[in-house]
Design a protein around this motif. Sequence first.
Motif, mmCIF file in Angstrom:
data_model
loop_
_atom_site.group_PDB
_atom_site.id
_atom_site.type_symbol
_atom_site.label_atom_id
_atom_site.label_comp_id
_atom_site.label_asym_id
_atom_site.label_seq_id
_atom_site.Cartn_x
_atom_site.Cartn_y
_atom_site.Cartn_z
ATOM 1 N N HIS A 101 50.211 56.490 33.210
ATOM 2 C CA HIS A 101 48.068 56.455 34.043
ATOM 3 C C HIS A 101 48.238 55.022 34.027
ATOM 4 C CE1 HIS A 101 48.119 60.406 35.292
ATOM 5 N NE2 HIS A 101 48.763 60.726 34.454
ATOM 6 N N THR A 102 48.504 55.250 32.892
ATOM 7 C CA THR A 102 47.906 53.113 32.345
ATOM 8 C C THR A 102 48.451 52.351 32.936
ATOM 9 O OG1 THR A 102 48.205 53.735 29.494
ATOM 10 C CG2 THR A 102 47.955 51.406 30.448
ATOM 11 N N THR A 103 49.939 52.202 33.923
ATOM 12 C CA THR A 103 50.291 51.409 35.203
ATOM 13 C C THR A 103 49.821 51.884 36.218
ATOM 14 O OG1 THR A 103 52.324 52.069 34.168
ATOM 15 C CG2 THR A 103 52.068 50.990 36.002
ATOM 16 N N VAL A 104 49.195 52.851 36.428
ATOM 17 C CA VAL A 104 48.581 52.999 37.885
ATOM 18 C C VAL A 104 47.450 52.164 37.639
ATOM 19 C CG1 VAL A 104 47.015 54.819 38.843
ATOM 20 C CG2 VAL A 104 49.502 54.927 38.245
ATOM 21 N N GLU A 105 46.757 52.524 36.270
ATOM 22 C CA GLU A 105 44.810 51.286 36.708
ATOM 23 C C GLU A 105 45.458 50.188 36.011
ATOM 24 O OE1 GLU A 105 42.865 52.973 36.618
ATOM 25 O OE2 GLU A 105 43.510 55.017 37.464
ATOM 26 N N HIS A 106 46.418 49.348 35.952
ATOM 27 C CA HIS A 106 47.101 47.638 36.181
ATOM 28 C C HIS A 106 47.102 47.236 37.037
ATOM 29 C CE1 HIS A 106 47.395 47.403 31.661
ATOM 30 N NE2 HIS A 106 48.494 47.757 31.539
ATOM 31 N N HIS A 107 47.387 48.283 38.843
ATOM 32 C CA HIS A 107 47.717 48.246 39.790
ATOM 33 C C HIS A 107 46.208 48.206 40.473
ATOM 34 C CE1 HIS A 107 52.119 49.101 39.312
ATOM 35 N NE2 HIS A 107 52.153 48.065 40.351
ATOM 36 N N ALA A 108 45.319 49.418 39.799
ATOM 37 C CA ALA A 108 44.276 49.454 40.438
ATOM 38 C C ALA A 108 43.461 47.639 39.916
ATOM 39 C CB ALA A 108 43.113 50.438 39.770
ATOM 40 N N ARG A 109 43.186 47.796 38.895
ATOM 41 C CA ARG A 109 42.501 46.246 38.633
ATOM 42 C C ARG A 109 42.896 45.461 39.490
ATOM 43 N NH1 ARG A 109 43.722 48.060 33.658
ATOM 44 N NH2 ARG A 109 42.014 49.216 32.436
ATOM 45 N N ILE A 110 44.217 44.891 39.496
ATOM 46 C CA ILE A 110 44.349 44.009 40.239
ATOM 47 C C ILE A 110 43.943 43.854 42.347
ATOM 48 C CG2 ILE A 110 46.668 43.013 41.707
ATOM 49 C CD1 ILE A 110 48.254 43.911 39.293
ATOM 50 N N ALA A 111 44.587 45.666 42.772
ATOM 51 C CA ALA A 111 43.976 45.596 43.919
ATOM 52 C C ALA A 111 42.203 45.167 44.062
ATOM 53 C CB ALA A 111 44.115 46.881 44.420
ATOM 54 N N ASP A 112 41.711 45.628 42.671
ATOM 55 C CA ASP A 112 40.089 45.002 43.331
ATOM 56 C C ASP A 112 39.759 43.815 42.665
ATOM 57 O OD1 ASP A 112 39.357 47.712 43.034
ATOM 58 O OD2 ASP A 112 38.412 48.252 40.282
ATOM 59 N N ALA A 113 40.527 43.273 42.078
ATOM 60 C CA ALA A 113 40.323 41.601 41.604
ATOM 61 C C ALA A 113 40.407 41.122 42.966
ATOM 62 C CB ALA A 113 41.223 41.536 40.944
ATOM 63 N N ILE A 114 41.621 41.732 43.894
ATOM 64 C CA ILE A 114 42.158 40.814 45.389
ATOM 65 C C ILE A 114 40.626 41.356 46.069
ATOM 66 C CG2 ILE A 114 43.546 41.318 47.344
ATOM 67 C CD1 ILE A 114 46.213 41.363 45.137
ATOM 68 N N ALA A 115 40.474 42.116 46.396
ATOM 69 C CA ALA A 115 39.568 42.849 48.112
ATOM 70 C C ALA A 115 37.706 41.951 46.892
ATOM 71 C CB ALA A 115 38.567 44.551 46.587
ATOM 72 N N ASP A 116 37.765 41.574 45.702
ATOM 73 C CA ASP A 116 36.396 41.132 45.309
ATOM 74 C C ASP A 116 36.741 40.016 45.619
ATOM 75 O OD1 ASP A 116 35.251 43.091 44.152
ATOM 76 O OD2 ASP A 116 35.891 42.812 41.910
ATOM 77 N N ARG A 117 37.746 39.083 46.053
ATOM 78 C CA ARG A 117 38.439 37.098 46.193
ATOM 79 C C ARG A 117 38.025 36.980 44.806
ATOM 80 N NH1 ARG A 117 39.426 36.676 50.533
ATOM 81 N NH2 ARG A 117 38.924 37.955 52.495
ATOM 82 N N ASP A 118 38.672 37.213 43.625
ATOM 83 C CA ASP A 118 38.578 37.024 42.362
ATOM 84 C C ASP A 118 39.850 36.363 41.755
ATOM 85 O OD1 ASP A 118 38.593 35.968 39.542
ATOM 86 O OD2 ASP A 118 37.112 37.483 39.513
ATOM 87 N N ALA A 119 40.634 35.529 42.670
ATOM 88 C CA ALA A 119 41.705 34.703 42.355
ATOM 89 C C ALA A 119 42.329 34.723 41.314
ATOM 90 C CB ALA A 119 41.876 32.946 42.587
ATOM 91 N N ASP A 120 41.176 34.654 39.964
ATOM 92 C CA ASP A 120 41.569 34.615 38.445
ATOM 93 C C ASP A 120 42.505 35.267 38.177
ATOM 94 O OD1 ASP A 120 41.443 31.235 38.616
ATOM 95 O OD2 ASP A 120 39.289 31.724 37.721
ATOM 96 N N ARG A 121 40.744 36.469 38.650
ATOM 97 C CA ARG A 121 40.878 37.979 37.166
ATOM 98 C C ARG A 121 41.699 38.426 38.249
ATOM 99 N NH1 ARG A 121 38.443 43.124 39.030
ATOM 100 N NH2 ARG A 121 36.827 41.222 40.538
ATOM 101 N N ALA A 122 42.837 38.591 39.777
ATOM 102 C CA ALA A 122 43.561 39.285 40.101
ATOM 103 C C ALA A 122 45.150 38.605 39.623
ATOM 104 C CB ALA A 122 43.923 38.525 41.517
ATOM 105 N N GLU A 123 44.987 37.407 39.302
ATOM 106 C CA GLU A 123 46.772 36.485 38.836
ATOM 107 C C GLU A 123 46.411 37.661 37.059
ATOM 108 O OE1 GLU A 123 48.285 32.505 36.869
ATOM 109 O OE2 GLU A 123 45.933 32.015 38.550
ATOM 110 N N LYS A 124 45.267 37.311 36.215
ATOM 111 C CA LYS A 124 45.495 37.573 34.834
ATOM 112 C C LYS A 124 45.548 39.648 35.200
ATOM 113 C CE LYS A 124 42.633 38.318 30.661
ATOM 114 N NZ LYS A 124 41.334 38.294 29.913
ATOM 115 N N ALA A 125 45.185 40.017 36.091
ATOM 116 C CA ALA A 125 45.931 41.768 36.134
ATOM 117 C C ALA A 125 46.852 41.645 35.831
ATOM 118 C CB ALA A 125 44.693 41.663 37.039
ATOM 119 N N THR A 126 47.593 40.680 36.993
ATOM 120 C CA THR A 126 48.807 41.000 37.424
ATOM 121 C C THR A 126 50.144 40.353 35.969
ATOM 122 O OG1 THR A 126 48.891 40.144 39.754
ATOM 123 C CG2 THR A 126 50.929 39.433 39.080
ATOM 124 N N ARG A 127 49.104 39.813 35.700
ATOM 125 C CA ARG A 127 50.134 38.936 34.456
ATOM 126 C C ARG A 127 50.271 40.521 33.433
ATOM 127 N NH1 ARG A 127 51.943 34.066 34.884
ATOM 128 N NH2 ARG A 127 50.858 32.937 35.986
#
Length: 230
Positions: A189-215
């Motif tokens: 379930h933690t893994t699923v939420e990590h993916h959700a944070r990446i998707a949310d950051a991409i949708a918000d066009r927040d490049a820094d947050r998307a990169e950080k969430a992926t790391r």
Amino acid sequence: MARPGRNLHGHVIDTLGRRIVGGDYAPGHTLDLAELADELAVSHTVLREALRALAEKRLIDARPRRGTFVRQRQEWNLLDRDVLTWRYETQTDMTLLHDLLEVRESLEPTAARLAAQRHTEADLGELSAALEQFRGADHVSGKVIAADLRFHRALFRAAHNEVLEQMELIVEIGLRARDRIAHSREGWHTTVEHHARIADAIADRDADRAEKATRILLQHSAASLEHDEA
């Protein structure tokens, strides 16, 4: 056994490729073509075609008076899809998992950053659909892996970089290998939420947050590998 959908020619490629990559035929080993044709019950024409395909992957070479032999490992095309698959299917230690995780660490954060900057509405739709598939997989291994692969394919395509998109073929093998471990534990379930944070950051066009969430997701994968080795 040949992979589904492969014909006789493909079966011979699979069989010999696995033997080479798996270490049954060591570098420098000379192949006895007549013996192989008899063992595999194929014509010399089929065998030659299969060997030509393996030569294109730089697994083997042929020289006058020496015959057909296995090349040194450092000469192999390790980025070839079949070679990666054979490594995944035959390698029993953790070396491949670590190698592929390092590749993912160099590629996916950049893909996420670009996806945040370049995605289309269609890209967001596919990321969202993959995430819902992920959440509905209910910890069933095959369904989880399929959803995970769908998400990461969507991530790479949303980056709109043709070279990065080709890299998804490499990352796919890494995901399949990683998911055998990462989704077999309580941290799914933690893994699923990590993916959700990446998707949310991409949708918000927040490049820094998307990169950080992926790391952070990749750090979670690394921790899973370390746990498995302990």
